[in-house]
Design a protein around this motif. Structure first.
Motif, PDB file in Angstrom:
ATOM      1  N   GLU A  15       0.833  -1.207   0.000  1.00 58.73           N
ATOM      2  CA  GLU A  15       0.000   0.000   0.000  1.00 58.73           C
ATOM      3  C   GLU A  15       0.866   1.255   0.000  1.00 58.73           C
ATOM      4  O   GLU A  15       0.582   2.224  -0.708  1.00 58.73           O
ATOM      5  CB  GLU A  15      -0.923  -0.014   1.215  1.00 58.73           C
ATOM      6  CG  GLU A  15      -1.866   1.170   1.297  1.00 58.73           C
ATOM      7  CD  GLU A  15      -2.774   1.108   2.502  1.00 58.73           C
ATOM      8  OE1 GLU A  15      -3.427   2.131   2.803  1.00 58.73           O
ATOM      9  OE2 GLU A  15      -2.836   0.044   3.164  1.00 58.73           O
ATOM     10  N   GLY A  16       1.936   1.217   0.789  1.00 52.13           N
ATOM     11  CA  GLY A  16       2.824   2.373   0.830  1.00 52.13           C
ATOM     12  C   GLY A  16       3.506   2.637  -0.489  1.00 52.13           C
ATOM     13  O   GLY A  16       3.658   3.794  -0.907  1.00 52.13           O
ATOM     14  N   VAL A  17       3.921   1.575  -1.169  1.00 56.24           N
ATOM     15  CA  VAL A  17       4.562   1.726  -2.475  1.00 56.24           C
ATOM     16  C   VAL A  17       3.569   2.297  -3.483  1.00 56.24           C
ATOM     17  O   VAL A  17       3.897   3.210  -4.252  1.00 56.24           O
ATOM     18  CB  VAL A  17       5.125   0.366  -2.950  1.00 56.24           C
ATOM     19  CG1 VAL A  17       5.532   0.438  -4.426  1.00 56.24           C
ATOM     20  CG2 VAL A  17       6.328  -0.037  -2.092  1.00 56.24           C
ATOM     21  N   ARG A  18       2.364   1.769  -3.507  1.00 56.73           N
ATOM     22  CA  ARG A  18       1.358   2.264  -4.463  1.00 56.73           C
ATOM     23  C   ARG A  18       1.014   3.730  -4.238  1.00 56.73           C
ATOM     24  O   ARG A  18       0.687   4.451  -5.189  1.00 56.73           O
ATOM     25  CB  ARG A  18       0.091   1.418  -4.347  1.00 56.73           C
ATOM     26  CG  ARG A  18       0.238  -0.026  -4.816  1.00 56.73           C
ATOM     27  CD  ARG A  18      -1.100  -0.714  -4.880  1.00 56.73           C
ATOM     28  NE  ARG A  18      -0.959  -2.130  -5.240  1.00 56.73           N
ATOM     29  CZ  ARG A  18      -0.999  -3.128  -4.363  1.00 56.73           C
ATOM     30  NH1 ARG A  18      -1.185  -2.875  -3.062  1.00 56.73           N
ATOM     31  NH2 ARG A  18      -0.852  -4.372  -4.775  1.00 56.73           N
ATOM     32  N   ALA A  19       1.115   4.170  -2.985  1.00 55.23           N
ATOM     33  CA  ALA A  19       0.718   5.541  -2.666  1.00 55.23           C
ATOM     34  C   ALA A  19       1.817   6.562  -2.911  1.00 55.23           C
ATOM     35  O   ALA A  19       1.570   7.771  -2.838  1.00 55.23           O
ATOM     36  CB  ALA A  19       0.276   5.617  -1.194  1.00 55.23           C
ATOM     37  N   ASP A  20       3.024   6.118  -3.215  1.00 59.42           N
ATOM     38  CA  ASP A  20       4.152   7.036  -3.391  1.00 59.42           C
ATOM     39  C   ASP A  20       4.473   7.151  -4.880  1.00 59.42           C
ATOM     40  O   ASP A  20       4.848   6.162  -5.517  1.00 59.42           O
ATOM     41  CB  ASP A  20       5.373   6.516  -2.617  1.00 59.42           C
ATOM     42  CG  ASP A  20       6.472   7.551  -2.484  1.00 59.42           C
ATOM     43  OD1 ASP A  20       6.803   8.197  -3.498  1.00 59.42           O
ATOM     44  OD2 ASP A  20       7.004   7.716  -1.377  1.00 59.42           O
ATOM     45  N   ASP A  21       4.354   8.345  -5.432  1.00 62.39           N
ATOM     46  CA  ASP A  21       4.539   8.497  -6.884  1.00 62.39           C
ATOM     47  C   ASP A  21       5.989   8.355  -7.323  1.00 62.39           C
ATOM     48  O   ASP A  21       6.276   8.327  -8.523  1.00 62.39           O
ATOM     49  CB  ASP A  21       3.954   9.823  -7.369  1.00 62.39           C
ATOM     50  CG  ASP A  21       4.690  11.048  -6.824  1.00 62.39           C
ATOM     51  OD1 ASP A  21       5.718  10.883  -6.110  1.00 62.39           O
ATOM     52  OD2 ASP A  21       4.243  12.177  -7.106  1.00 62.39           O
ATOM     53  N   ARG A  22       6.918   8.261  -6.390  1.00 63.33           N
ATOM     54  CA  ARG A  22       8.310   8.021  -6.739  1.00 63.33           C
ATOM     55  C   ARG A  22       8.574   6.546  -7.016  1.00 63.33           C
ATOM     56  O   ARG A  22       9.560   6.196  -7.658  1.00 63.33           O
ATOM     57  CB  ARG A  22       9.232   8.485  -5.601  1.00 63.33           C
ATOM     58  CG  ARG A  22       9.137   9.964  -5.264  1.00 63.33           C
ATOM     59  CD  ARG A  22       9.861  10.276  -3.960  1.00 63.33           C
ATOM     60  NE  ARG A  22       9.296   9.508  -2.842  1.00 63.33           N
ATOM     61  CZ  ARG A  22       9.755   9.567  -1.589  1.00 63.33           C
ATOM     62  NH1 ARG A  22      10.778  10.351  -1.309  1.00 63.33           N
ATOM     63  NH2 ARG A  22       9.187   8.838  -0.638  1.00 63.33           N
TER      64      ARG A  22
END
Length: 270
Positions: A15-22
């Motif tokens: 979830e954290g990866v999906r939410a970070d546009d980097r």
């Protein structure tokens, strides 16, 4: 960490990866992956690749806000330019690379699950190449490893006798052991099961060679030169009989140089 909590943390990472546009992808590795699940136990940590969009690696490594449970983190350490270790208050560990695809061009991987990927399948492509490299490197040359085992043992004992106990001990307990284990796995390839780690031959060595693994661990509990002699005797007992490629003349030369006297095989025959 219990299985439900482990899976929940994996989901939080995704979830954290999906939410970070980097970030463009997440690959869980080893026992954190789905294929490695059966090996997971209370000591398993989360190993993974967090993949960054091209050109944003340095920026992404400035902040780890996308990681879950920030208030529970008690340690953050860097390993090289792209590696991180994060420890939580409950003792659970994250070890990961935060990198662009090109920065992991030489990576190797065994068990892996691509959890988050971009439309181009960049993470899947990276892991496919990493697994092919691991498989290609998963080859043993037992004669060469047996020779290098003797070299590392000779250098290590020499340095210990010179007074360099720390460095000499590293040669004996680390480098010599690695080459001995590789030689054993190569000499007795049929005994290595599918549970072995194709990247690190020492992983789960005890599963495939229980008696020898137990003896090896006992030897390494000894003072360094005693351990070196024990490794030497174990190598000759395990590898030499019936194997024409064993470097017997070199082993005799090492024993003579270190004034170790007759080898184990000669002692048993006397």
């Amino acid at each position: 960490m219990n299985p439900d909590a482990f899976d929940a943390l994996s989901a939080d990472l995704a979830e954290g990866v999906r939410a970070d546009d980097r970030l463009l992808g997440l690959v869980l590795l080893g026992s954190a992956s789905e294929s490695g699940r059966m090996r997971r136990d209370e000591w398993s940590d989360h190993d993974f690749f967090a993949l960054v969009h091209r050109g944003r690696g340095a920026e992404a490594r400035e902040s780890l806000d996308w990681l879950p449970s920030p208030s529970s983190r008690v340690l953050l350490a860097r390993e090289g330019d792209i590696g991180f270790a994060v420890l939580f208050a409950d003792g659970h560990l994250l070890e990961f690379a935060l990198a662009e695809i090109d920065e992991l061009s030489g990576a190797v991987a065994g068990d892996a699950s691509v959890v988050v990927d971009d439309e181009a399948g960049s993470a899947a492509g990276l892991i496919g190449g990493a697994q092919r490299r691991a498989e290609a490197s998963d080859r043993f040359d037992p004669a060469n490893d047996a020779a290098l085992f003797l070299v590392k043992l000779l250098v290590g004992v020499g340095r210990v006798r010179r007074g360099e106990r720390l460095n000499g001990g590293q040669f004996v307990r680390q480098w010599a052991v690695q080459h001995l284990v590789r030689a054993v796995r190569g000499r007795f390839a049929a005994a290595s099961t599918s549970r072995r780690d194709i990247i690190d031959p020492l992983r789960r060595f005890e599963d495939d060679f229980p008696a020898e693994g137990a003896r090896l661990a006992e030897i390494l509990d000894s003072p360094v030169e005693e351990a070196a002699r024990g490794l030497f005797d174990l190598a000759r007992e395990m590898l030499e009989p019936g194997w024409g490629q064993f470097p017997a003349a070199a082993a005799d030369a090492v024993a003579a140089r270190l004034a170790w006297g007759p080898d184990a095989a000669e002692r048993r025959a006397s």
